[in-house]
Design a protein around this motif. Structure first.
Motif, PDB file in Angstrom:
ATOM      1  N   LEU A   1      -6.795  16.744-106.496  1.00  0.00           N
ATOM      2  CA  LEU A   1      -5.609  15.783-106.715  1.00  0.00           C
ATOM      3  C   LEU A   1      -4.436  15.763-106.571  1.00  0.00           C
TER       4      LEU A   1
ATOM      5  N   ARG B   1      -2.847  12.270-104.799  1.00  0.00           N
ATOM      6  CA  ARG B   1      -2.015  12.127-104.578  1.00  0.00           C
ATOM      7  C   ARG B   1      -0.498  12.109-103.735  1.00  0.00           C
TER       8      ARG B   1
ATOM      9  N   HIS C   1       7.217  13.206-113.787  1.00  0.00           N
ATOM     10  CA  HIS C   1       6.929  13.314-114.277  1.00  0.00           C
ATOM     11  C   HIS C   1       5.101  13.980-114.214  1.00  0.00           C
ATOM     12  N   GLY C   2       3.856  13.068-114.435  1.00  0.00           N
ATOM     13  CA  GLY C   2       2.314  13.667-114.269  1.00  0.00           C
ATOM     14  C   GLY C   2       1.331  14.103-114.909  1.00  0.00           C
ATOM     15  N   PRO C   3       1.754  15.002-115.675  1.00  0.00           N
ATOM     16  CA  PRO C   3       2.992  15.780-115.840  1.00  0.00           C
ATOM     17  C   PRO C   3       3.232  16.826-114.635  1.00  0.00           C
TER      18      PRO C   3
ATOM     19  N   TYR D   1      -7.493  21.143-109.597  1.00  0.00           N
ATOM     20  CA  TYR D   1      -5.805  20.759-108.759  1.00  0.00           C
ATOM     21  C   TYR D   1      -5.138  20.623-107.654  1.00  0.00           C
TER      22      TYR D   1
ATOM     23  N   PHE E   1       5.219  11.597-110.829  1.00  0.00           N
ATOM     24  CA  PHE E   1       5.223  10.412-110.872  1.00  0.00           C
ATOM     25  C   PHE E   1       6.475  10.084-111.563  1.00  0.00           C
TER      26      PHE E   1
ATOM     27  N   ALA F   1       0.504  19.619-113.698  1.00  0.00           N
ATOM     28  CA  ALA F   1      -0.520  19.199-113.342  1.00  0.00           C
ATOM     29  C   ALA F   1      -1.281  19.150-111.997  1.00  0.00           C
ATOM     30  N   ARG F   2       0.031  18.805-111.584  1.00  0.00           N
ATOM     31  CA  ARG F   2      -0.008  18.276-110.018  1.00  0.00           C
ATOM     32  C   ARG F   2       0.596  19.566-109.276  1.00  0.00           C
TER      33      ARG F   2
END
Lengths: 243, 412
Positions: free
Chosen positions: A230, A234, A195-197, A227, A150, A200-201
Motif C-alpha cells: 500500500l 500511494r 488521514h489515511g488513516p 502495508y 491523505f 495504516a499507511r
C-alpha cells in the motif's frame, strides 16, 4: 483488564472520528497484539472524564462544530493536560492536532483556545481546502521512513519554537504555511494533518508509540507485506499526481 | 393527458425537444443513456423547465444518503396503482437528470423523483412537491461533499415552511432534526443501524443518549418524535395499528425500511398499504443492484455499498459463512477519493467467509482486512476472483464505480 496492560485511550470518538480515525486505534492494537503485548482500549465519550493514567492517547479528526465542542469539553475536563504532565503519549490528527495547540479558529469564525499541549497555532486557510495524497520525510530524529497520507482540511498551522515540524513534505500542503512543513511534535506529543488513516499507511508510527510506551528500542518484526504494498502504491500515486 | 391543463410554452417545448435531441446524440455516441446531457441542454434553454414539467404532476421527492434509488422505485411501483407515473428510475438525481426524466413523462399523473441530498432544497422549491420522503443521512464522500450535519442544516432551512407533507425517519436524529422545521410531518420508525454520525445532538451539540431504539438529548430535550408508522420485523404498522406483512424480492432490513416508508408515502397519495405493498413485491432489482448474474459458472449477487452505513446494512443481508464474498473498492471522483471510510466499516463481520479483494484500491482494503485479522485473497480482476471462489453463489459487494465496472464485466 490486567494492571500491566498498555492503556490505549481513544479521545471523544463521538465528536472526533469523522475520517476513519478508529483505524489508528485498530492498527496500534493489532501490532501490539501481534507482539503479545496486552492492550486495553478505552474509548472515552465527550460526556465522560478523560482518564489520566493512560499510556497512549489518540485524538482524531472531525467537523468544525464538533471540534469546538471537543475543545470546550477537553478544557473543562483537564484530564488530557494532566496525562501529558504525567508523561503520556498523545498522537493527534487534523482537528485533534489543532485542539492540542494554543489556538484555532472555530466554526463561528472566532479564535478558540486549545489545550496548549503542543506549541502550534492554527488559522483558517482563506483559499481552497487542502485535499489529496501527501508524501514527505519525517523528522530524522524519529528514525521513521517517509510519510504517506491523505489530507482534507482548511487549516493553516504555524509551528512555534516549542515544537518541531513532524515532517517536510515533497507533495501536499501539510501545515499549509507554504514552507513544506507537516504536523508538529515535541517529546511524546505528536500532531499531523495526515488521514489515511495515517497508521495504516505508516505502521511504524504505531510501533514508535508502542516503543515509547514500553520504553524499549526494538519490537519483534511483523508481516509488513500489505502495508509495504500500500505504501509503495500511494507514494507512487502522490508522486505522479504532482508531476 | 390527465391533468395537463396548462400546455408547455413554445420555449419549454423547444427546450424539451433540444434536450431529447442531445440525449439521442449522446446515446448514439455510446456515452450512456444521455439523460444528464439532455437535461442540461434543456435547462440551459429554459431554466424554469423543471417547474413547468412538474406543474401537472403530483410529485413526491425522495432523498437520503442511502436507499433513495430503491425507495424511489418502490414508491413508483406503489403509485402505479393510482395512475401513470414518471420517475428518474436510473438514479440520475441532480436537476439535469430529473428534468430529462420528467420530459419523457407528459402523460403521467404522478412524479416520483429521487433527489441528490445536496440539491433537495432547490428541487423542492422548483417543483412544489406534494410529499417529500427523507430516509437517512450519514457520512459519504467527505473529500468533496458537505459535512453531514451541514447537509441536515441545509435540509432544515430549505424545507422550513414547505407545503409538502414530509415523511421522515424518526430513528435518524439528523433527519428528525432536519424535518422538524416542516409544518406537516409523518414520522416513520424506519430504523437506522449506523449511529456514528449522530452521537451529538444536531440541535445543541449535547451528547445524545440512545437507550434501545429511543434517543434524546439530555441537555436541550430534543428527542425522537413519536412515529405514526413503524417497521417492526417483517411488518409495517400503519397508523390504525394494523400490521401489514412486507414481502419483497429485495433482500435485507434496509429494504424493509424503504418499503415501510414507501407505504407511508403511498398512503399520502391515497394508495392503501395492502395494495402498495403487493405492488412493491414486483421489484426485483434496481439499476442492477441485488441482481443475481451467472458468470464463469457461479451466481454472483451484485450488492452496492457506498459508505459505512451502506456496508453495515449490506453485511446484515448476505448469506452466512461459508458463502464466498468478493469485495471491490475504487476511489475515483464519484466514489470520493479518500479511502479512510474503510476504517469505519466493521469488516470483522465477514469472519468465516472466504474473501476475495479486487478494485483500484484493493491494497487499502487488504491492509484493512489484515488489521481486522481476517483471511483474504487479493486478486488481479473479477475473473481471477470468481475462478478462485468455490462454485455456487458469490456475494459481491462494491462501491459506486467499482459496481459499474463489475456490471460491465459480468454483462449485467
Amino acid at each position: 483488564m490486567s494492571d500491566t496492560s498498555l492503556r490505549l485511550v481513544w479521545v471523544y470518538p463521538d465528536l472526533l472520528s469523522t475520517y476513519g480515525d478508529q483505524g489508528n486505534a485498530l492498527v496500534v492494537e493489532r501490532r501490539a497484539q501481534q507482539r503479545h503485548i496486552p492492550v486495553t482500549r478505552i474509548d472515552v465519550r465527550s460526556d465522560q472524564p478523560i482518564p489520566t493514567s493512560g499510556d497512549i492517547y489518540l485524538i482524531g479528526g472531525g467537523e468544525d462544530r464538533p471540534q469546538r465542542l471537543a475543545a470546550e469539553r477537553l478544557r473543562r475536563d483537564g484530564g488530557l493536560n494532566r496525562a501529558v504532565g504525567n508523561g503520556a503519549i498523545v498522537f493527534s490528527v487534523c482537528a485533534g492536532y489543532q485542539i492540542l495547540g494554543t489556538e484555532f479558529i472555530n466554526d463561528l469564525g472566532r479564535p478558540e483556545p486549545g489545550l496548549g499541549i503542543l506549541d502550534v497555532r492554527s488559522v483558517r486557510n482563506e483559499g481552497s481546502r487542502h485535499v489529496g495524497d501527501i508524501m514527505g520525510d519525517i523528522d530524522e530524529r524519529l528514525g521513521l521512513p517517509p510519510l504517506t497520507g491523505f489530507e482534507n482540511h482548511q487549516g493553516n498551522t504555524v509551528v512555534g519554537p516549542g515544537a518541531r515540524p513532524f515532517a517536510r513534505l515533497r507533495f501536499g500542503s501539510g501545515n499549509g504555511t507554504g514552507d513544506g512543513t507537516e504536523g508538529a511534535w515535541c517529546d511524546t506529543v505528536f500532531g499531523t494533518y495526515a488521514h489515511g488513516p495515517v497508521m495504516a499507511r505508516n505502521p511504524l508510527i504505531a510501533d514508535m508509540l508502542l516503543k515509547l510506551a514500553l520504553d524499549v528500542h526494538a519490537l519483534p518484526p511483523v508481516d509488513e507485506q500489505w502495508y509495504e504494498a500500500l505504501r509503495a502504491e500511494r507514494i507512487a500515486a502522490a508522486t505522479q499526481a504532482s508531476a | 393527458m390527465a391533468g395537463n391543463s396548462e400546455p408547455l410554452s413554445p420555449r419549454a417545448k423547444l427546450a424539451v425537444t433540444a434536450g431529447k435531441a442531445a440525449a439521442a446524440v449522446s446515446r448514439a455516441a455510446g456515452r450512456g443513456s444521455g439523460s444528464v446531457i439532455g437535461g442540461r441542454v434543456a435547462l440551459k434553454l429554459d431554466p424554469e423547465l423543471l417547474g413547468r414539467l412538474a406543474h401537472h404532476l403530483d410529485v413526491v421527492l425522495v432523498s437520503a444518503t442511502n436507499g433513495k434509488t430503491t425507495t424511489t422505485r418502490l414508491i413508483a411501483e406503489a403509485l402505479g396503482a393510482a395512475g401513470p407515473v414518471v420517475s428518474n428510475a436510473l438514479g440520475a438525481n441532480m436537476p439535469a437528470g430529473i428534468t430529462s426524466a420528467l420530459a419523457g413523462g407528459s402523460d403521467a399523473r404522478y412524479g416520483v423523483i429521487e433527489v441528490d441530498e445536496k440539491y433537495l432544497a432547490g428541487v423542492a422549491r422548483d417543483v412544489t412537491p406534494k410529499a417529500i420522503a427523507l430516509l437517512n443521512l450519514s457520512r459519504d464522500q467527505l473529500d468533496r461533499a458537505a459535512e453531514t450535519r451541514m447537509l441536515a442544516e441545509k435540509w432544515r432551512e430549505g424545507l422550513a415552511g414547505t407545503h409538502a407533507i414530509v415523511i421522515a425517519n424518526a430513528d435518524d436524529p439528523l433527519v428528525a432534526w432536519a424535518a422538524s422545521s416542516c409544518p406537516t410531518v409523518v414520522w416513520v420508525a424506519a430504523g437506522q443501524e449506523w449511529k456514528d454520525d449522530a452521537w451529538s445532538c444536531p440541535s445543541c451539540g449535547g451528547v445524545l443518549q440512545r437507550p434501545g431504539d429511543d434517543w434524546f438529548c439530555g441537555e436541550c430535550g430534543f428527542r425522537r418524535p413519536q412515529p405514526t408508522w413503524a417497521l417492526s420485523g417483517d411488518y409495517v404498522i400503519a397508523p390504525d395499528g394494523v400490521a401489514w406483512p412486507i414481502q419483497l424480492q429485495l433482500p435485507g432490513r434496509a429494504n424493509k425500511a424503504n418499503a415501510a416508508t414507501s407505504a407511508a408515502v403511498a398512503a399520502v397519495f391515497g394508495v392503501a398499504p395492502k395494495i402498495a405493498l403487493e405492488r412493491m413485491y414486483a421489484v426485483q432489482a434496481v439499476a442492477g443492484r441485488y441482481d443475481v448474474v451467472s458468470y464463469l459458472g457461479r451466481d454472483l449477487r451484485l450488492l452496492l455499498a457506498k459508505n459505512p452505513a451502506g456496508w453495515l446494512e449490506t453485511f446484515s443481508l448476505i448469506d452466512g459463512p461459508p458463502a464466498p464474498v468478493l469485495l471491490s473498492v475504487n476511489a475515483r471522483g464519484a466514489d470520493g477519493t479518500d479511502t479512510s471510510w474503510l476504517w469505519d466499516v466493521d469488516y470483522t463481520r465477514l469472519a468465516g467467509h472466504p474473501i476475495y479483494v479486487i478494485g483500484d484500491r484493493k491494497l487499502d482494503l487488504a491492509v484493512r482486512l489484515e488489521v481486522a485479522g481476517l483471511q483474504f485473497q487479493v486478486c488481479a480482476d473479477v475473473d481471477e476472483a470468481v475462478r478462485s471462489a468455490p462454485p455456487g453463489k458469490i456475494e459481491v459487494i462494491a462501491n459506486y464505480t467499482a459496481f459499474q465496472d463489475l456490471r460491465r464485466v459480468v454483462g449485467n
